[in-house]
Every structure is written in structure tokens, then in C-alpha cells.
Design a protein around this motif. Sequence first.
Motif, PDB file in Angstrom:
ATOM      1  N   LEU A  55      -6.299 -11.016   9.849  1.00 17.08           N
ATOM      2  CA  LEU A  55      -5.273  -9.892   9.845  1.00 17.08           C
ATOM      3  C   LEU A  55      -5.953  -8.621   9.452  1.00 17.08           C
ATOM      4  N   THR A  56      -5.466  -7.646   9.823  1.00 19.29           N
ATOM      5  CA  THR A  56      -5.763  -6.250   9.662  1.00 19.29           C
ATOM      6  C   THR A  56      -5.498  -5.963   8.022  1.00 19.29           C
ATOM      7  N   GLY A  57      -5.852  -4.869   7.607  1.00 15.42           N
ATOM      8  CA  GLY A  57      -5.710  -4.362   6.328  1.00 15.42           C
ATOM      9  C   GLY A  57      -3.931  -3.964   6.337  1.00 15.42           C
ATOM     10  N   GLU A  58      -3.508  -3.473   7.365  1.00 12.96           N
ATOM     11  CA  GLU A  58      -2.231  -3.077   7.253  1.00 12.96           C
ATOM     12  C   GLU A  58      -1.436  -4.443   7.271  1.00 12.96           C
ATOM     13  N   GLN A  59      -1.680  -5.563   7.996  1.00 13.05           N
ATOM     14  CA  GLN A  59      -0.863  -6.778   7.958  1.00 13.05           C
ATOM     15  C   GLN A  59      -0.938  -7.361   6.419  1.00 13.05           C
ATOM     16  N   TRP A  60      -2.107  -7.328   5.951  1.00 12.49           N
ATOM     17  CA  TRP A  60      -2.277  -7.726   4.545  1.00 12.49           C
ATOM     18  C   TRP A  60      -1.151  -7.056   3.661  1.00 12.49           C
ATOM     19  N   GLY A  61      -1.248  -5.616   3.841  1.00  9.80           N
ATOM     20  CA  GLY A  61      -0.361  -4.818   2.942  1.00  9.80           C
ATOM     21  C   GLY A  61       0.997  -5.528   2.982  1.00  9.80           C
ATOM     22  N   LYS A  62       1.227  -5.411   4.212  1.00  9.76           N
ATOM     23  CA  LYS A  62       2.662  -6.065   4.474  1.00  9.76           C
ATOM     24  C   LYS A  62       2.929  -7.621   4.010  1.00  9.76           C
ATOM     25  N   GLY A  63       1.940  -8.326   4.311  1.00  8.25           N
ATOM     26  CA  GLY A  63       2.039  -9.729   4.043  1.00  8.25           C
ATOM     27  C   GLY A  63       2.190  -9.776   2.409  1.00  8.25           C
ATOM     28  N   VAL A  64       1.298  -9.133   1.774  1.00 10.25           N
ATOM     29  CA  VAL A  64       1.389  -9.390   0.459  1.00 10.25           C
ATOM     30  C   VAL A  64       2.736  -8.824  -0.299  1.00 10.25           C
ATOM     31  N   TYR A  65       3.041  -7.589   0.049  1.00  8.16           N
ATOM     32  CA  TYR A  65       4.544  -7.274  -0.289  1.00  8.16           C
ATOM     33  C   TYR A  65       5.500  -8.348  -0.195  1.00  8.16           C
ATOM     34  N   LYS A  66       5.448  -8.907   1.194  1.00  8.51           N
ATOM     35  CA  LYS A  66       6.478  -9.893   1.585  1.00  8.51           C
ATOM     36  C   LYS A  66       6.389 -11.269   0.707  1.00  8.51           C
ATOM     37  N   PHE A  99       0.795  -1.208   0.192  1.00 11.11           N
ATOM     38  CA  PHE A  99      -0.034  -0.071  -0.045  1.00 11.11           C
ATOM     39  C   PHE A  99       0.869   1.327  -0.190  1.00 11.11           C
ATOM     40  N   GLU A 100       2.040   1.177   0.015  1.00  8.84           N
ATOM     41  CA  GLU A 100       3.016   2.315  -0.025  1.00  8.84           C
ATOM     42  C   GLU A 100       3.321   2.539  -1.426  1.00  8.84           C
ATOM     43  N   LYS A 101       3.325   3.814  -1.795  1.00  9.20           N
ATOM     44  CA  LYS A 101       3.402   4.031  -3.437  1.00  9.20           C
ATOM     45  C   LYS A 101       4.826   3.434  -3.774  1.00  9.20           C
ATOM     46  N   ASP A 102       6.123   3.949  -3.096  1.00  8.91           N
ATOM     47  CA  ASP A 102       7.120   3.190  -3.395  1.00  8.91           C
ATOM     48  C   ASP A 102       7.423   1.947  -3.618  1.00  8.91           C
ATOM     49  N   SER A 103       6.914   0.978  -2.435  1.00  6.37           N
ATOM     50  CA  SER A 103       6.918  -0.387  -2.611  1.00  6.37           C
ATOM     51  C   SER A 103       5.989  -0.920  -3.757  1.00  6.37           C
ATOM     52  N   PHE A 104       4.933  -0.296  -3.987  1.00  7.62           N
ATOM     53  CA  PHE A 104       4.148  -0.780  -4.889  1.00  7.62           C
ATOM     54  C   PHE A 104       4.571  -0.543  -6.648  1.00  7.62           C
ATOM     55  N   SER A 105       5.346   0.629  -6.720  1.00  8.06           N
ATOM     56  CA  SER A 105       5.905   0.694  -7.741  1.00  8.06           C
ATOM     57  C   SER A 105       7.448  -0.141  -7.989  1.00  8.06           C
ATOM     58  N   GLU A 106       7.946  -0.532  -6.877  1.00 15.94           N
ATOM     59  CA  GLU A 106       9.001  -1.479  -6.940  1.00 15.94           C
ATOM     60  C   GLU A 106       8.473  -2.925  -7.426  1.00 15.94           C
ATOM     61  N   VAL A 107       7.403  -3.159  -6.661  1.00 22.45           N
ATOM     62  CA  VAL A 107       6.863  -4.539  -7.205  1.00 22.45           C
ATOM     63  C   VAL A 107       6.448  -4.720  -8.684  1.00 22.45           C
ATOM     64  N   PHE A 108       6.040  -3.562  -9.346  1.00 19.98           N
ATOM     65  CA  PHE A 108       5.969  -3.645 -10.671  1.00 19.98           C
ATOM     66  C   PHE A 108       6.866  -3.527 -11.475  1.00 19.98           C
ATOM     67  N   LEU A 142       5.234 -11.439  -2.342  1.00 22.76           N
ATOM     68  CA  LEU A 142       5.749 -11.214  -3.627  1.00 22.76           C
ATOM     69  C   LEU A 142       7.326 -11.103  -3.639  1.00 22.76           C
ATOM     70  N   ASP A 143       7.748 -10.349  -2.668  1.00 21.06           N
ATOM     71  CA  ASP A 143       9.171 -10.392  -2.499  1.00 21.06           C
ATOM     72  C   ASP A 143      10.015 -11.702  -2.307  1.00 21.06           C
ATOM     73  N   HIS A 144       9.119 -12.679  -1.496  1.00 26.34           N
ATOM     74  CA  HIS A 144       9.901 -14.042  -1.491  1.00 26.34           C
ATOM     75  C   HIS A 144       9.653 -14.650  -2.929  1.00 26.34           C
ATOM     76  N   HIS A 145       8.816 -14.625  -3.537  1.00 26.56           N
ATOM     77  CA  HIS A 145       8.712 -15.235  -5.003  1.00 26.56           C
ATOM     78  C   HIS A 145       9.530 -14.507  -5.938  1.00 26.56           C
ATOM     79  N   PHE A 146       9.506 -13.109  -5.891  1.00 23.79           N
ATOM     80  CA  PHE A 146      10.350 -12.462  -6.990  1.00 23.79           C
ATOM     81  C   PHE A 146      12.026 -12.919  -6.712  1.00 23.79           C
ATOM     82  N   GLN A 147      12.307 -13.054  -5.283  1.00 20.94           N
ATOM     83  CA  GLN A 147      13.607 -13.372  -5.011  1.00 20.94           C
ATOM     84  C   GLN A 147      13.773 -14.725  -5.516  1.00 20.94           C
TER      85      GLN A 147
END
Length: 149
Positions: free
Chosen positions: A127-138, A5-14, A140-145
Motif C-alpha cells: 500500500l502507499t502511505g496515503e492508502q495506509w492513512g485512509k486504511g488506518v482511519y477506516k 494523516f489529516e489534522k481534523d481526522s486525527f483529532s476526531e480519532v483521539f 479505527l472508525d470500524h472498531h470505534f463504531q
Amino acid sequence: MKSIFEKDSFSEVFERLDRLTPQSQALWGSMDVAQMLAHCNAFQDIPMQKVQSERDFVGRFVGPFIRPMMYNDKPLPHDLSTIASIKMTDEKNFDVEKITLKSKLQEFYEAGPYASDGVIHPFFGKLTGEQWGKGVYKHLDHHFQQFGE
């Protein structure tokens, strides 16, 4: 911890997603790159409430104790078991899965954390929405790595 949900992290994922190609090779695990993208698509349906996931029997007992691994800074283990309903073993189309994942992530980002607040993870529970936001990033990060990104 970064959040989708953070703009920079979202852009990084893309950006990382755009660097994946059909020729990207896994550094660990059994999925090829198209299967990994399909797995991420299936996982994304959970916090977006496009599927109703059943609580894992073991997760009911263990999940609350290890839930922080979903949204802390420690990397996910390479041998982490996969939710059975989103384990991909059949052939997938890389281009279709990549476009679909981009679309789902854009929709999730625009909906914001409140849209997934209180959604049940099959293993970790509510999970809270914030926890989901971190979990989704994590996740994706795991699988991109996994594929060198």
C-alpha cells in the motif's frame, strides 16, 4: 475518504478514543473494549514497520481485487475476518492499551504518509502511505463504531 494523516481526522480519532471506557460494550463481534484496543495496537505495528507481517495465502490471490475496501468510503463489514496474528482472545488492560494506542497513533501521524509508503499489508499487499492513512482511519472508525463511538 478520511485519513489519519489529516489534522481534523486525527483529532476526531483521539476524541472518540477518549470517550471509550472499560465499560464500553460491543455492538457486534467477540472482543471486549480492551481487546479491541490491543487489536488496534497490534494492527498499528504493521504500517509502522514494528513487525514484519507475512502475506496471507488467500490474500495473495484475492487481496488485489478487494484492496479498495481498505481505503474507500464504504464501511467495513461487521463480520470481516481478522488477521490471525492480531486476533485478541486473552484479557487485556484497558488503560495500558488506550495509552499505547494514543502513543502509536501520535508517532504514526508525526511520521507522515511517506514513512509507511510501500509497506505490505498481510492481506491487501503493498500500500502507499496515503492508502495506509485512509486504511488506518477506516480500521479505527470500524472498531470505534463497534463500541458505539
